[in-house]
Scaffold this active site. Structure first.
Site, PDB file in Angstrom:
ATOM      1  N   ALA A   9       0.823  -1.216   0.000  1.00  0.00           N
ATOM      2  CA  ALA A   9       0.000   0.000   0.000  1.00  0.00           C
ATOM      3  C   ALA A   9       0.856   1.264   0.000  1.00  0.00           C
ATOM      4  O   ALA A   9       0.461   2.292   0.542  1.00  0.00           O
ATOM      5  CB  ALA A   9      -0.924   0.001   1.216  1.00  0.00           C
ATOM      6  N   ARG A  15      -3.008   7.931 -10.853  1.00  0.00           N
ATOM      7  CA  ARG A  15      -4.127   8.041 -11.797  1.00  0.00           C
ATOM      8  C   ARG A  15      -5.476   8.324 -11.118  1.00  0.00           C
ATOM      9  O   ARG A  15      -6.466   8.590 -11.780  1.00  0.00           O
ATOM     10  CB  ARG A  15      -4.221   6.759 -12.641  1.00  0.00           C
ATOM     11  CG  ARG A  15      -3.130   6.693 -13.707  1.00  0.00           C
ATOM     12  CD  ARG A  15      -3.054   5.335 -14.376  1.00  0.00           C
ATOM     13  NE  ARG A  15      -2.441   4.334 -13.505  1.00  0.00           N
ATOM     14  CZ  ARG A  15      -2.418   3.031 -13.761  1.00  0.00           C
ATOM     15  NH1 ARG A  15      -2.995   2.565 -14.864  1.00  0.00           N
ATOM     16  NH2 ARG A  15      -1.837   2.188 -12.930  1.00  0.00           N
ATOM     17  N   ASN A 384     -35.263  22.241  24.186  1.00  0.00           N
ATOM     18  CA  ASN A 384     -34.272  21.566  25.036  1.00  0.00           C
ATOM     19  C   ASN A 384     -32.987  22.376  25.194  1.00  0.00           C
ATOM     20  O   ASN A 384     -32.141  22.022  25.985  1.00  0.00           O
ATOM     21  CB  ASN A 384     -33.952  20.175  24.488  1.00  0.00           C
ATOM     22  CG  ASN A 384     -33.378  20.218  23.082  1.00  0.00           C
ATOM     23  OD1 ASN A 384     -33.673  21.145  22.319  1.00  0.00           O
ATOM     24  ND2 ASN A 384     -32.574  19.243  22.736  1.00  0.00           N
ATOM     25  N   SER A 403     -51.859  20.346  20.353  1.00  0.00           N
ATOM     26  CA  SER A 403     -51.145  20.853  19.180  1.00  0.00           C
ATOM     27  C   SER A 403     -50.345  22.097  19.532  1.00  0.00           C
ATOM     28  O   SER A 403     -50.805  22.943  20.306  1.00  0.00           O
ATOM     29  CB  SER A 403     -52.139  21.224  18.075  1.00  0.00           C
ATOM     30  OG  SER A 403     -52.803  20.064  17.653  1.00  0.00           O
TER      31      SER A 403
HETATM   32  C1  UD1 Z   1       0.996  -5.032 -10.833  1.00  0.00           C
HETATM   33  C2  UD1 Z   1       1.764  -6.193 -11.480  1.00  0.00           C
HETATM   34  C3  UD1 Z   1       1.015  -6.663 -12.727  1.00  0.00           C
HETATM   35  C4  UD1 Z   1      -0.371  -7.049 -12.351  1.00  0.00           C
HETATM   36  C5  UD1 Z   1      -1.081  -5.900 -11.649  1.00  0.00           C
HETATM   37  C6  UD1 Z   1      -2.433  -6.346 -11.144  1.00  0.00           C
HETATM   38  C7  UD1 Z   1       4.097  -5.719 -10.986  1.00  0.00           C
HETATM   39  C8  UD1 Z   1       5.389  -5.266 -11.525  1.00  0.00           C
HETATM   40  N1  UD1 Z   1       3.091  -5.752 -11.832  1.00  0.00           N
HETATM   41  O1  UD1 Z   1       1.019  -3.954 -11.748  1.00  0.00           O
HETATM   42  O2  UD1 Z   1       1.680  -7.776 -13.332  1.00  0.00           O
HETATM   43  O3  UD1 Z   1      -1.101  -7.437 -13.517  1.00  0.00           O
HETATM   44  O4  UD1 Z   1      -0.317  -5.467 -10.502  1.00  0.00           O
HETATM   45  O5  UD1 Z   1      -3.043  -5.312 -10.437  1.00  0.00           O
HETATM   46  O6  UD1 Z   1       4.027  -6.059  -9.819  1.00  0.00           O
HETATM   47  N2  UD1 Z   1       3.316  -0.690  -4.456  1.00  0.00           N
HETATM   48  C9  UD1 Z   1       4.110  -0.463  -3.343  1.00  0.00           C
HETATM   49  N3  UD1 Z   1       5.379   0.008  -3.504  1.00  0.00           N
HETATM   50  C10 UD1 Z   1       5.905   0.253  -4.734  1.00  0.00           C
HETATM   51  C11 UD1 Z   1       5.082   0.024  -5.859  1.00  0.00           C
HETATM   52  C12 UD1 Z   1       3.810  -0.463  -5.697  1.00  0.00           C
HETATM   53  O7  UD1 Z   1       3.667  -0.676  -2.208  1.00  0.00           O
HETATM   54  O8  UD1 Z   1       7.045   0.672  -4.788  1.00  0.00           O
HETATM   55  C13 UD1 Z   1       1.954  -1.209  -4.264  1.00  0.00           C
HETATM   56  C14 UD1 Z   1       0.887  -0.295  -4.812  1.00  0.00           C
HETATM   57  O9  UD1 Z   1       0.412   0.587  -3.785  1.00  0.00           O
HETATM   58  C15 UD1 Z   1      -0.194  -1.273  -5.251  1.00  0.00           C
HETATM   59  C16 UD1 Z   1       0.559  -2.552  -5.574  1.00  0.00           C
HETATM   60  O10 UD1 Z   1       1.838  -2.416  -4.986  1.00  0.00           O
HETATM   61  O11 UD1 Z   1      -1.128  -1.584  -4.240  1.00  0.00           O
HETATM   62  C17 UD1 Z   1       0.692  -2.768  -7.074  1.00  0.00           C
HETATM   63  O12 UD1 Z   1       1.375  -1.683  -7.634  1.00  0.00           O
HETATM   64  P1  UD1 Z   1       0.899  -1.015  -8.995  1.00  0.00           P
HETATM   65  O13 UD1 Z   1       1.806   0.085  -9.321  1.00  0.00           O
HETATM   66  O14 UD1 Z   1      -0.552  -0.714  -8.911  1.00  0.00           O
HETATM   67  O15 UD1 Z   1       1.182  -2.218  -9.993  1.00  0.00           O
HETATM   68  P2  UD1 Z   1       0.499  -2.447 -11.382  1.00  0.00           P
HETATM   69  O16 UD1 Z   1       1.130  -1.549 -12.379  1.00  0.00           O
HETATM   70  O17 UD1 Z   1      -0.958  -2.407 -11.246  1.00  0.00           O
HETATM   71 CA    CA Z   2      -2.550  -1.569  -9.734  1.00  0.00          CA
END
Ligand code: UD1
Ligand code: CA
Length: 450
Positions: A9, A15, A384, A403
């Protein structure tokens, strides 16, 4: 086998175009992180580790006691995020369940199946995948000619042939922890400068170790939230899931498209939900009730056989065989006993209305206790608030409030008393007494035996 979840997280959620961290956006009344924390706990029965980074303090505060937060600073990708949890988990758990915090619809049952798949896997990792035409930007799952998983390729780095693959990485994995920690050290930076957890799939396959890919049947579970468009899709899917659950458990929903039920709500059989109804928070509705149209009920307990038309209830309690509405407002700590009737434009706050009380038309009752079978005339107001403090009104049994009576609190009205229309009652009224006028004076007192 002890399994502990790591919830990723730390990402920014660019986005979402928001000042709020992505995991604090709300779905069905709760933050995304709340959904994920609950599912992780149910599936593992261990307190999860939460990797925080972007607006870490705010996210950690929302997690509270429900997770152990570790800071990932800077955020160098999903593998790097998992590495930050090593300090807490190394040697402490047999399996590690890695969960993307932006997939709030994954159920505890799905995580449990993933954990079980890994318990039976001689190899080091099992993962969730989905099939379908819409890639949603997910990584592609590459398999060899025997169908064995060999790699996950991110959409941005995929060749045209890989882009045509219709099996996608959901981003949730279960690892054997003794393999995971050293394997993470072997990951190289991606072309984007990040460490990808997906490289571990390729690494396991290169060691000729089996990777289990568990294909999910319900693609809605894998809705990931990257934009607010996805958030609305997830809301619709979760709403459908909850409505279906209640309909299959004996609740009639006249118009699912305009009925909103949060996950924490409980509803009894043969209750009918009319259109435009919202049931939120810790709400419990009994059996055979009719709720709506046009009703909002939050953190409120309702008995059986109660009718609530076009009203708003917040933090209240309502008995059985009560009829309310249209246009009633129950606020915090309003308590209506059985067989109470409330007509249009009534507001009740911090008050108890005993059995059989009738309050037919536009009244305000606040900080009051009202005895059995009292009739509250149209326009009655408990005054009140004196500008500084709130005061109590106590009304006995079988009282008739005429009333437009103003009851200037603190005040006690005895059993069987009556007030005349338009009375402004500033002093206590003894039992059996009739008071009229402004300020109200005694008109007559019932003699015993009358
Ligand atoms: C990732 C997967 C992708 C998959 C997709 C599904 C990788 C490289 N790719 O891509 O194959 O299809 O999820 O949703 O893992 N996060 C961190 N620290 C970081 C980066 C990310 O905690 O440095 C957390 C984000 O908050 C998020 C999760 O990891 O909850 C996934 O990261 P995100 O950047 O959303 O990965 P996707 O591009 O969606
Ligand atoms: Ca994601």
């Amino acid at each position: 086998m002890k399994t502990t979840a790591i919830i990723l997280a730390a990402g920014q959620g660019t986005r979402m175009k928001s000042s709020l961290p992505k995991v604090l956006h709300r779905l069905a009344g709760r933050a995304l992180i709340d959904h994920v924390l609950e599912a992780a706990l149910k599936a593992t029965r261990e307190t999860p580790v939460v990797v925080v980074g972007h607006q870490a303090e705010r996210v950690a505060e929302a997690v509270g006691e429900r997770g152990r937060c570790v800071l990932q600073q800077p955020q160098l990708g999903t593998a790097h995020a998992v590495m930050t949890a090593e300090q807490i988990l190394k040697g402490n758990t047999d399996l590690v369940l890695v969960i993307n915090s932006d997939m709030p619809l994954l159920t505890p049952a799905t995580f449990t199946r993933l954990i079980e798949a890994q318990q039976n896997n001689p190899g080091p990792v099992s993962m969730l995948t989905i099939r379908g035409e819409d890639s949603r930007g997910f990584g592609r799952v590459v398999r060899d000619s025997n169908g064995a998983v060999t790699a996950v390729v991110e959409e941005a780095q995929a060749t045209p042939e890989q882009l045509a693959i219709q099996e996608y990485n959901v981003g949730n994995y279960c690892f054997r922890s003794d393999w995971l920690w050293p394997a993470l050290q072997k990951i190289q930076k991606s072309p984007k400068g990040e460490y990808y957890i997906t490289d571990l799939i390729h690494l396991a396959a290169a060691e000729n170790q089996p990777v289990v890919a568990m294909v999910m049947d319900d693609p809605d579970e894998a809705i990931g939230i990257n934009t607010r468009v996805h958030l609305a899709e997830a809301e619709a899917a979760l709403r459908k899931r909850l409505l279906t659950h209640w309909m299959l458990n004996g609740v009639t929903v006249i118009d699912p498209a305009s009925t909103y039920i949060e996950p924490s709500v409980i509803i009894g059989v043969d209750t009918i939900l009319q259109p435009n109804t919202y049931l939120r928070g810790q709400t419990v509705i009994g059996e055979r009730c009719v709720i709506g149209p046009g009703t909002i009920i939050e953190d409120t307990i309702v008995g059986d056989d109660t009718l609530i038309l076009a009203s708003v209830l917040e933090g209240a309690r309502v008995g059985s065989q009560v009829s309310m509405g249209p246009f009633c407002h129950l606020r915090k700590d309003a308590h209506l006993a059985d067989h109470v009737h409330m007509g249009n434009f009534g507001e009740v706050k911090s008050s108890y209305l005993a059995e059989g009380v009738k309050m037919g038309h536009f009244s305000y009752i606040g900080d009051a206790t009202i005895g059995e079978n009292v009739n509250i005339g149209a326009g009655t107001i408990t005054c009140n608030f004196d500008g500084a403090r709130k005061h109590k009104t106590v009304i006995g049994k079988n009282v008739f409030i005429g009333s437009d009576t103003m009851l200037v609190a603190p005040i006690n009205i005895g059993d069987e008393a009556k007030t005349g229309a338009g009375a402004v009652v500033t002093r206590d009224v003894p039992p059996g007494t009739v008071v009229v006028g402004v300020p109200a004076r005694e008109l007559k007192r019932k003699t015993p035996g009358e």
